[in-house]
Scaffold this motif. Structure first.
Motif, mmCIF file in Angstrom:
data_model
loop_
_atom_site.group_PDB
_atom_site.id
_atom_site.type_symbol
_atom_site.label_atom_id
_atom_site.label_comp_id
_atom_site.label_asym_id
_atom_site.label_seq_id
_atom_site.Cartn_x
_atom_site.Cartn_y
_atom_site.Cartn_z
ATOM 1 N N ALA A 197 20.843 77.488 16.326
ATOM 2 C CA ALA A 197 20.714 76.028 16.271
ATOM 3 C C ALA A 197 19.586 75.545 17.180
ATOM 4 O O ALA A 197 18.833 74.636 16.813
ATOM 5 N N GLN A 198 19.454 76.139 18.368
ATOM 6 C CA GLN A 198 18.384 75.744 19.285
ATOM 7 C C GLN A 198 17.011 76.052 18.681
ATOM 8 O O GLN A 198 16.068 75.270 18.821
ATOM 9 N N VAL A 199 16.918 77.204 18.016
ATOM 10 C CA VAL A 199 15.647 77.591 17.375
ATOM 11 C C VAL A 199 15.329 76.602 16.249
ATOM 12 O O VAL A 199 14.198 76.125 16.130
ATOM 13 N N ARG B 217 15.742 87.229 22.938
ATOM 14 C CA ARG B 217 15.594 87.823 24.274
ATOM 15 C C ARG B 217 16.069 86.882 25.365
ATOM 16 O O ARG B 217 16.560 87.320 26.393
ATOM 17 N N ILE B 218 15.870 85.583 25.157
ATOM 18 C CA ILE B 218 16.306 84.617 26.178
ATOM 19 C C ILE B 218 17.624 83.949 25.785
ATOM 20 O O ILE B 218 18.005 82.924 26.330
ATOM 21 N N VAL C 257 11.760 84.356 16.590
ATOM 22 C CA VAL C 257 13.191 84.650 16.630
ATOM 23 C C VAL C 257 13.473 85.798 17.592
ATOM 24 O O VAL C 257 14.419 85.743 18.387
ATOM 25 N N GLU C 258 12.623 86.810 17.539
ATOM 26 C CA GLU C 258 12.774 87.957 18.440
ATOM 27 C C GLU C 258 12.713 87.487 19.910
ATOM 28 O O GLU C 258 13.527 87.885 20.743
#
Length: 127
Positions: A111-113, A105-106, A100-101
């Motif tokens: 939702a994408q994760v 950063r990007i 998640v970290e």
């Protein structure tokens, strides 16, 4: 089971042994139900004192990774063991925290994760 100890390490030798066995259990290299080498045999194999291996095994037992029985040896406990399950949960949380970290950063969205995790999960289930 492969154990390497180093006199150069900051960790005491018993802790090196304990951590390596713990890591091999968590990684699935040492399976539940496996009978570990006797304290004396392990001490002889890696060239340390019986006291050192006894301390490592005692710590592993206190932490819920193994169960030792007089005359029968030490056996790796089931993943259903509450303490061991908690250790797996901690590893999952650490991995997810890092993921998640990195995603933040990007500038990935939540939702994408979630989608990425789902894809990875499905891909691993097919194997």
């Amino acid at each position: 089971m492969k154990i390497l100890v180093s006199n150069q390490s900051e960790l005491p030798i018993y802790a090196q042994i304990k951590e390596q066995i713990k890591e091999q259990i968590l990684n699935g290299q040492i399976l539940e139900g496996t009978v570990l080498p006797s304290i004396r045999m392990l001490a002889k194999e890696i060239g340390v004192s019986v006291i050192t291996t006894t301390r490592a095994y005692n710590d592993l037992e206190k932490e819920g990774y193994i169960s030792s029985m007089q005359g029968k040896g030490s056996i790796v406990l089931s993943k259903e063991n509450k303490i061991l399950k908690e250790q797996y949960l901690v590893r999952i949380e650490q991995g997810l925290f890092t993921a998640v970290e990195t995603a933040k950063r990007i500038e990935m969205t939540e939702a994408q994760v979630h989608n990425l995790i789902s894809e990875i999960w499905k891909g691993m289930m097919e194997e």
